[in-house]
Design an enzyme around this catalytic site. Structure first.
Site, PDB file in Angstrom:
ATOM      1  N   GLY A   1       0.978  -1.246  -0.169  1.00  0.00           N
ATOM      2  CA  GLY A   1      -0.076   0.022   0.015  1.00  0.00           C
ATOM      3  C   GLY A   1       0.867   1.110   0.052  1.00  0.00           C
ATOM      4  CG  ASN A   2      -0.242   4.776  -1.683  1.00  0.00           C
ATOM      5  OD1 ASN A   2      -0.946   5.328  -1.207  1.00  0.00           O
ATOM      6  ND2 ASN A   2      -0.625   4.295  -2.725  1.00  0.00           N
TER       7      ASN A   2
END
Ligand code: CTP
Length: 409
Positions: A211-212
């Site tokens: 993810g980020n």
């Protein structure tokens, strides 16, 4: 610091105005609360005084030597009435001056924001509809109430919008005066806009993902701002860490592939598209169907493939004339280099506007404010610093101008 008058009319939603007041005070504003007599039946003077840290003005006949019925309105930077009841809207529309709040409304020369809350029948009554139209014609910003559960068991349009949304609108009106005109004239009315927000998750196995740190705040602020300016909005939301807005179509997605599909579907009928999401550029080539197990001492190698560049794909395969906006986080040595990098990326992606953010001082994720430079093929078309809701209006200003010109160039 701005001087805000918070007018509170007599409706049960007055208790939510306490949260509005708290947020405005925490934002560093000087807030004078002017409750009507009926509002005091719901929330007492002590609460308003404690939350604002200031004396509460309740009557034209108090401290008469200070001429409060004229001074309070004259010296305000913004008058915000929340909740605005049917009665308050009627009194304001007919120019009555029968209590302190209506006196303030007649003497204010600053932007006025009214946030109605009442039962659906009252909101839809022709008298209220006409009063709202009159106020809007005169330049007052009157928000539409939210849909949902009302006092008692019924539900429908009439709820006070969430305090965080009310404060975002108030902040935009204070920090970007052009917003008043854009909201009043509903410059995006009749336009369909699609906004993406948040970070994607690329599955490694059924329980793990790549993810980020995107919070989705800028995308959601853009969606809210467009709705306020009259657009019909679709928000394609990946993973976000703030509450989703109401009053619009929301499509939830997780991966970049899902985001690409949802954006392509929504783009077919869109007049403007803003790619504020942070899609992953890479995704595992072969996500494991089962949970990946630790194997003795060995590490883990994962092969990645590139994802679809959604912005480039939408820009290069347009079903109709559209204004398409991308975002770019760049590490630039100075403003000139930021514009250079931005224009090069704009050309590469094929979009019409690019919102550039210089992250050379370290990327700040999840913040409420930001600084951006907006470029098109010809160069800089806008610059903005401040709360993301304010920056959102600067971005829509640039989009609106292109839409009005009937050209995306
Ligand atoms: N974007 C997209 N699809 C992707 C990745 C990014 O649509 N798979 C969009 C983002 O939503 C944003 C813009 O592209 O609007 C910025 O992307 P960025 O990552 O800065 O561009 P890159 O082409 O990856 O450039 P760089 O090599 O500088 O990272």
């Amino acid at each position: 610091m701005s001087r805000i008058v918070l007018g509170v009319a007599g409706g049960i939603a007055a208790y939510k105005a306490c949260e509005v007041l708290r947020r405005l005070s925490e934002g560093g504003h000087e807030v004078t609360v002017v409750p009507t007599a009926n509002a005091l039946a719901f929330v007492g003077e002590t609460t308003w005084a404690a939350l604002s840290g200031r004396p509460v003005a309740t009557s034209v006949f108090e401290t008469v030597h200070e001429v409060p019925h004229v001074r309070i309105g004259q010296s305000a930077d913004l008058v915000l009435v929340a909740p605005a009841t049917a009665d308050l809207l009627a009194r304001a529309a007919s120019g009555r001056a029968d209590d302190l709040l209506t006196n303030v409304l007649l003497t204010a020369r600053c932007p006025v924001l009214m946030v109605p809350a009442m039962h659906t029948e009252m909101w839809q009554h022709p008298a209220t509809v006409a009063n709202v139209a009159t106020l809007r014609e005169r330049g007052v910003v009157v928000l539409d109430p939210a849909h949902g559960r009302l006092t008692g068991a019924d539900s429908g349009p009439g709820r006070l919008p969430e305090p965080v949304d009310i404060v975002a609108v108030a902040t935009s009106l204070l920090d970007h005066p052009g917003t008043v005109e854009a909201v009043r004239t509903r410059d995006l009315a009749g336009r369909r806009v699609v906004v993406s927000a948040g970070g994607t998750h690329e599955a490694l196995d059924p329980v793990r993902f790549l993810g980020n740190a995107s919070s989705g705040k800028q995308g959601m602020a853009l969606a809210r701002a467009a709705a306020l300016r009259g657009a019909s909005v679709t928000l394609v939301a990946a993973h976000v860490s703030a509450p989703l807005p109401s009053g619009m179509e929301v499509v939830r997605v997780s991966s970049t592939a899902e985001l690409a599909d949802a954006m392509t579907a929504a783009a077919a009928s869109a007049d403007a598209i803003v790619m504020a999401a942070a899609p992953a550029d890479f995704t595992p080539a072969q996500p494991s169907p089962g949970k990946i197990k630790k194997d003795s001492d060995s590490g883990l190698s994962v092969a990645f493939v590139q994802t679809t560049d959604v912005l480039a794909r939408l820009s290069h395969h347009r079903p109709r004339r559209q204004v398409i906006v991308g975002f770019a986080a760049e590490t630039a040595a100075d403003p000139a280099e930021l514009v250079e990098l931005g224009r090069a990326k704009l050309a590469r992606k094929g979009c019409d506007l690019l919102v550039c953010n210089n992250v050379s001082g370290g990327a700040v994720f999840g913040a409420d404010s930001t600084t951006v430079t907006i470029v098109d093929a010809s160069g800089v078309v806008g610059e903005a610093t401040g709360d993301k809701s304010v920056v959102a209006h600067h971005i829509w200003d640039a989009v609106s101008e292109k839409l009005q010109k009937g050209s995306n160039r």
